[in-house]
Design a protein around this motif. Structure first.
Motif, mmCIF file in Angstrom:
data_model
loop_
_atom_site.group_PDB
_atom_site.id
_atom_site.type_symbol
_atom_site.label_atom_id
_atom_site.label_comp_id
_atom_site.label_asym_id
_atom_site.label_seq_id
_atom_site.Cartn_x
_atom_site.Cartn_y
_atom_site.Cartn_z
ATOM 1 N N PRO A 89 0.795 -1.240 0.000
ATOM 2 C CA PRO A 89 0.000 0.000 0.000
ATOM 3 C C PRO A 89 0.821 1.280 0.000
ATOM 4 O O PRO A 89 0.298 2.346 -0.324
ATOM 5 C CB PRO A 89 -0.811 -0.114 1.297
ATOM 6 N N ASP A 90 2.079 1.202 0.380
ATOM 7 C CA ASP A 90 2.846 2.441 0.506
ATOM 8 C C ASP A 90 4.163 2.421 -0.261
ATOM 9 O O ASP A 90 5.060 3.224 0.015
ATOM 10 C CB ASP A 90 3.116 2.751 1.982
ATOM 11 N N GLY A 91 4.277 1.515 -1.215
ATOM 12 C CA GLY A 91 5.440 1.526 -2.091
ATOM 13 C C GLY A 91 6.733 1.053 -1.460
ATOM 14 O O GLY A 91 7.814 1.296 -2.011
ATOM 15 N N ASP A 92 6.664 0.344 -0.328
ATOM 16 C CA ASP A 92 7.894 -0.093 0.327
ATOM 17 C C ASP A 92 8.600 -1.221 -0.424
ATOM 18 O O ASP A 92 9.761 -1.519 -0.124
ATOM 19 C CB ASP A 92 7.598 -0.553 1.761
ATOM 20 N N TYR A 93 7.894 -1.845 -1.356
ATOM 21 C CA TYR A 93 8.566 -2.862 -2.167
ATOM 22 C C TYR A 93 9.743 -2.244 -2.928
ATOM 23 O O TYR A 93 10.635 -2.960 -3.372
ATOM 24 C CB TYR A 93 7.578 -3.502 -3.138
ATOM 25 N N TYR A 94 9.756 -0.946 -3.056
ATOM 26 C CA TYR A 94 10.875 -0.236 -3.680
ATOM 27 C C TYR A 94 12.198 -0.615 -3.010
ATOM 28 O O TYR A 94 13.236 -0.733 -3.679
ATOM 29 C CB TYR A 94 10.634 1.269 -3.558
ATOM 30 N N TYR A 95 12.159 -0.849 -1.697
ATOM 31 C CA TYR A 95 13.377 -1.197 -0.957
ATOM 32 C C TYR A 95 13.693 -2.686 -1.029
ATOM 33 O O TYR A 95 14.812 -3.096 -0.718
ATOM 34 C CB TYR A 95 13.232 -0.800 0.515
ATOM 35 N N TYR A 96 12.689 -3.512 -1.386
ATOM 36 C CA TYR A 96 12.879 -4.963 -1.361
ATOM 37 C C TYR A 96 13.063 -5.578 -2.750
ATOM 38 O O TYR A 96 13.255 -6.783 -2.859
ATOM 39 C CB TYR A 96 11.669 -5.637 -0.686
ATOM 40 N N ARG A 97 12.975 -4.767 -3.780
ATOM 41 C CA ARG A 97 12.936 -5.328 -5.150
ATOM 42 C C ARG A 97 14.278 -5.908 -5.579
ATOM 43 O O ARG A 97 14.322 -6.742 -6.490
ATOM 44 C CB ARG A 97 12.477 -4.247 -6.144
ATOM 45 N N THR A 98 15.342 -5.489 -4.962
ATOM 46 C CA THR A 98 16.660 -6.002 -5.318
ATOM 47 C C THR A 98 17.263 -6.761 -4.133
ATOM 48 O O THR A 98 16.874 -6.542 -2.980
ATOM 49 C CB THR A 98 17.615 -4.858 -5.717
ATOM 50 N N GLU A 99 18.174 -7.665 -4.454
ATOM 51 C CA GLU A 99 18.817 -8.450 -3.399
ATOM 52 C C GLU A 99 19.568 -7.530 -2.439
ATOM 53 O O GLU A 99 20.220 -6.572 -2.844
ATOM 54 C CB GLU A 99 19.794 -9.459 -4.014
ATOM 55 N N GLY A 100 19.444 -7.847 -1.164
ATOM 56 C CA GLY A 100 20.117 -7.039 -0.165
ATOM 57 C C GLY A 100 19.569 -7.338 1.216
ATOM 58 O O GLY A 100 18.693 -8.204 1.402
ATOM 59 N N LEU A 101 20.051 -6.628 2.217
ATOM 60 C CA LEU A 101 19.672 -6.875 3.598
ATOM 61 C C LEU A 101 18.193 -6.598 3.846
ATOM 62 O O LEU A 101 17.519 -7.349 4.576
ATOM 63 C CB LEU A 101 20.535 -6.014 4.515
ATOM 64 N N LEU A 102 17.660 -5.519 3.253
ATOM 65 C CA LEU A 102 16.247 -5.184 3.475
ATOM 66 C C LEU A 102 15.324 -6.249 2.900
ATOM 67 O O LEU A 102 14.322 -6.618 3.526
ATOM 68 C CB LEU A 102 15.937 -3.823 2.860
ATOM 69 N N ARG A 103 15.648 -6.748 1.737
ATOM 70 C CA ARG A 103 14.839 -7.811 1.140
ATOM 71 C C ARG A 103 14.882 -9.070 2.016
ATOM 72 O O ARG A 103 13.855 -9.715 2.267
ATOM 73 C CB ARG A 103 15.343 -8.125 -0.267
ATOM 74 N N THR A 104 16.073 -9.415 2.484
ATOM 75 C CA THR A 104 16.223 -10.580 3.365
ATOM 76 C C THR A 104 15.420 -10.405 4.651
ATOM 77 O O THR A 104 14.742 -11.337 5.109
ATOM 78 C CB THR A 104 17.705 -10.790 3.708
ATOM 79 N N GLY A 105 15.464 -9.205 5.224
ATOM 80 C CA GLY A 105 14.734 -8.954 6.451
ATOM 81 C C GLY A 105 13.231 -9.088 6.273
ATOM 82 O O GLY A 105 12.541 -9.669 7.121
#
Length: 374
Positions: A89-105
């Motif tokens: 709902p708030d576009g946070d997938y922007y931070y998870y779309r690529t491999e990295g710590l945020l996506r893993t979390g």
């Protein structure tokens, strides 16, 4: 010896001639006396789940049903780059779309929270607890492990989602600490055979987790109201705004709506102020209303759950007393030095009256052997 003299009339009467059904010797039980009324359909239903009291079952259906519903409804989020990304709902997938710590979390959070919500319901189903104790224990440790995995994931992504301001980070961290400590206290007390405190702390852990259910209701209702009021703003990254519009097939939105993003030194660290509003043509404005309500909604929901649960515990003292007695008997059988007090009990911390098992309480009121009729 078969004859006695009436105390009032002095006449002799023969005990052998008194009919056995005479009230003077105790009437024979009526053939219908032991018949119990047939259980109602409602009684049969809640007995089938292991409940013995009628008031517990509606609460179980409401709260455990809501937890189960949340877990089942979010199973689709395991399609992380598909359904989860689309429903964000708030576009946070922007931070998870690529491999990295945020996506893993975030993946860790979903991997732990969703099955924990589903399996938690089984812990509060009495028929399972009574008939399948080994499963109850294994499932309890599994739920605790999943909660820890979920909380580790939350701590990893704490800085970024839904704006990531200090108030939001504080309430999320508070909820993580409260839920983890409550679950740990529940495990500690059951290891010490303190069943009454295990019940209380396990209920706290579940209700703190259930805050996310009420949170969603408060969040979207509050965002809808906030979006109708002028004067509320949120800070967004220019790149995030541009990416969100690209998902809708709109390019070069920054040049149209946020030209300062394209000017050298036009922004501070590449971020702009976005008004909070309910506007289907401006997803960043609608998401801003959600971001602004996030921390408030969590605080309100947590207070509601915390107060409501403590009221429930205060209104069920008989169940607590019953389980305290069960704890005493289990600890006594296990050879504990101070049975009834092995876990986290109030007598060791406050000024409560010393607790005594039921047998000790009734000891003085029992007639001694010298006073009993022979």
């Amino acid at each position: 010896m078969d004859k006695e003299v009436g105390l009032e009339t002095g006449r002799a009467f023969d005990l052998a001639k008194i009919p056995l059904e005479s009230p003077s010797l105790g009437a024979q039980p009526d053939e219908h006396e032991d018949e119990r009324p047939e259980k109602s359909l409602y009684q049969k239903v809640y007995n089938a789940f292991g409940f013995q009291k009628a008031y517990n079952f509606p609460l179980y259906v409401i709260f455990a049903g809501a937890m189960l519903g949340l877990g089942l409804s979010r199973l689709e989020d395991y399609n992380f780059d598909g359904i989860f990304a689309k429903n964000d709902p708030d576009g946070d997938y922007y931070y998870y779309r690529t491999e990295g710590l945020l996506r893993t979390g975030m993946i860790m959070h979903l991997a732990g929270a969703i099955p924990a919500a589903i399996l938690m319901v089984l812990q509060f189903t009495p028929i399972i607890r009574h008939k399948f104790m080994l499963f109850h224990r294994i499932n309890g440790y599994l739920v605790l492990s999943l909660i820890i995995v979920s909380h580790v994931g939350v701590c990893i992504i704490l800085r970024r989602p839904t704006g990531g301001d200090v108030a939001q980070q504080t309430i999320v961290a508070t909820l993580v600490i409260m839920t983890t400590l409550s679950a740990a206290m529940a495990i500690w007390n059951v290891k010490r055979l303190q069943i009454d405190q295990h019940r209380a702390w396990m209920l706290r852990a579940m209700f703190y987790m259930g805050t996310t259910i009420t949170f969603r209701l408060v969040l979207f209702a509050g965002a809808a109201i906030l979006g109708q009021i002028d004067g509320f703003y949120n800070v967004w990254e220019c790149d995030k705004i541009d990416w969100i519009y690209q998902q809708y097939g709109v390019n070069n939105i920054l040049a149209t709506k946020y030209p300062q993003c394209l000017v050298s030194n036009g922004t501070l660290d590449g971020e702009v102020v976005v008004p909070a509003a309910v506007d289907p043509t401006a997803p960043e404005s609608s998401a801003s209303a959600v971001n602004l309500m996030f921390g408030v909604s969590l605080w309100v929901s947590l207070v509601l759950h915390l107060v409501g649960l403590e009221i429930y515990l205060a209104l069920t003292p008989r169940e607590s007393a019953r389980l305290r007695q069960v704890s005493y008997e289990k600890q006594l059988a296990a050879g504990y030095k101070n049975p009834g007090h092995a876990g986290f009990t109030v007598e060791g911390w406050g000024d409560a009256d010393p607790w005594q098992p039921a047998a000790s309480k009734n000891e003085d009121s029992r007639p001694s052997s010298l006073n009993r009729p022979q």
